[in-house]
Design an enzyme around this catalytic site. Structure first.
Site, mmCIF file in Angstrom:
data_model
loop_
_atom_site.group_PDB
_atom_site.id
_atom_site.type_symbol
_atom_site.label_atom_id
_atom_site.label_comp_id
_atom_site.label_asym_id
_atom_site.label_seq_id
_atom_site.Cartn_x
_atom_site.Cartn_y
_atom_site.Cartn_z
ATOM 1 N N ASP A 81 0.858 -1.184 0.000
ATOM 2 C CA ASP A 81 0.000 0.000 0.000
ATOM 3 C C ASP A 81 0.902 1.245 0.000
ATOM 4 O OD1 ASP A 81 -2.372 1.466 0.279
ATOM 5 O OD2 ASP A 81 -2.399 1.286 2.451
ATOM 6 N N PHE A 110 -10.184 -0.111 -0.278
ATOM 7 C CA PHE A 110 -9.832 -1.012 0.820
ATOM 8 C C PHE A 110 -10.457 -2.375 0.542
ATOM 9 C CE2 PHE A 110 -9.861 -3.006 4.930
ATOM 10 C CZ PHE A 110 -8.590 -2.681 5.411
ATOM 11 N N ARG A 147 -10.948 -12.564 6.731
ATOM 12 C CA ARG A 147 -9.761 -13.190 6.135
ATOM 13 C C ARG A 147 -10.115 -14.471 5.388
ATOM 14 N NH1 ARG A 147 -5.177 -10.592 8.273
ATOM 15 N NH2 ARG A 147 -5.338 -9.916 10.428
HETATM 16 P P1 IMP Z 1 1.916 -0.509 3.801
HETATM 17 O O1 IMP Z 1 3.021 -0.520 4.818
HETATM 18 O O2 IMP Z 1 1.145 0.775 3.830
HETATM 19 O O3 IMP Z 1 2.374 -0.863 2.411
HETATM 20 O O4 IMP Z 1 0.840 -1.510 4.297
HETATM 21 C C1 IMP Z 1 0.879 -2.806 4.143
HETATM 22 C C2 IMP Z 1 -0.100 -3.470 5.081
HETATM 23 O O5 IMP Z 1 -1.287 -2.686 5.348
HETATM 24 C C3 IMP Z 1 -0.585 -4.730 4.423
HETATM 25 O O6 IMP Z 1 0.266 -5.801 4.698
HETATM 26 C C4 IMP Z 1 -1.958 -4.892 5.017
HETATM 27 O O7 IMP Z 1 -1.872 -5.582 6.234
HETATM 28 C C5 IMP Z 1 -2.438 -3.488 5.288
HETATM 29 N N1 IMP Z 1 -3.335 -3.033 4.186
HETATM 30 C C6 IMP Z 1 -3.086 -2.084 3.268
HETATM 31 N N2 IMP Z 1 -4.120 -1.921 2.420
HETATM 32 C C7 IMP Z 1 -5.048 -2.832 2.787
HETATM 33 C C8 IMP Z 1 -6.353 -3.174 2.279
HETATM 34 O O8 IMP Z 1 -6.884 -2.645 1.292
HETATM 35 N N3 IMP Z 1 -7.014 -4.155 2.957
HETATM 36 C C9 IMP Z 1 -6.494 -4.786 4.043
HETATM 37 N N4 IMP Z 1 -5.278 -4.507 4.541
HETATM 38 C C10 IMP Z 1 -4.564 -3.526 3.933
#
Ligand code: IMP
Ligand code: MG
Length: 180
Positions: A102, A151, A164
């Site tokens: 993300d 999301f 999940r």
């Molecule tokens: P990042 O560090 O922002 O890249 O976030 C990564 C983590 O955020 C992922 O491993 C997920 O656990 C959570 N995450 C980010 N976007 C989503 C989503 O759309 N649905 C569920 N979890 C998300």
């Protein structure tokens, strides 16, 4: 369809096809070698479980659990290790397996941290990529699907630890978030 789901973004069949495609690519790229797949729990557990069953080079698995420290760290990228690897990765061919990239902060931290442990090689594999939300530059080596800024839940991904177990990648109804 689950009553809380508004839209199925990626079907069970599409996921299954993509998992085999990714596994075929990994098997090809690592031919003659073995690979250590490091799953980030909990989200990547289902993806990793399906993926390794189609990889045709010797595979080991390990897991890490991480969490970002509150609000400040969401922008600074400080990530806390809640569960570390059971084994050394020195001289191993490591692939970090994520459910979704993300902002990229988690994956960037993981890469920096694991690099200090001197693996022979270090790559990343994610089922989903949301590049529009990126805060730091990180490009997964293997990516299943690039998705819009929505999301999503299912196939390991959660909202408040729920959903999940859904077999598809889904968008929830807006009222689910306001139910408290
Ligand atoms: P990042 O560090 O922002 O890249 O976030 C990564 C983590 O955020 C992922 O491993 C997920 O656990 C959570 N995450 C980010 N976007 C989503 C989503 O759309 N649905 C569920 N979890 C998300
Ligand atoms: Mg995760």
């Amino acid at each position: 369809m689950h009553p809380d789901v508004q839209e199925i973004l990626i079907s069970e069949e599409e996921i299954a096809g993509k998992v085999r495609e990714l596994a075929a690519g990994i098997s090809e790229d690592y031919r003659g070698k073995s690979v250590l797949m490091v799953g980030i729990i909990k989200g990547a557990v289902i993806f990793l479980s399906d993926l390794i069953r189609y990889i045709e080079v010797p595979v080991n698995i390990d897991f890490m659990a991480v969490s970002s420290y509150g609000k400040v760290s969401k922008s600074s990228g400080v990530v806390k290790i809640l569960k570390d690897l059971d084994q050394s990765i020195e001289n191993r061919n490591v692939i970090v397996v994520e459910d979704i990239v993300d902002t990229g902060l988690t994956l960037k931290y993981m890469l920096e941290n694991l690099t200090t442990r001197k693996p022979a090689s270090l790559k990343t594999c994610t089922l989903l990529d949301k590049p529009s939300r990126r805060k730091v530059k990180v490009v997964p080596d293997y990516n299943g699907f690039t998705i819009p800024d929505k999301f999503v839940v299912g196939y390991g991904l959660d909202y408040a630890e729920n959903y999940r177990n859904l077999r598809e990648i889904c968008v929830l109804k807006p009222e689910v978030y306001t139910k408290g």
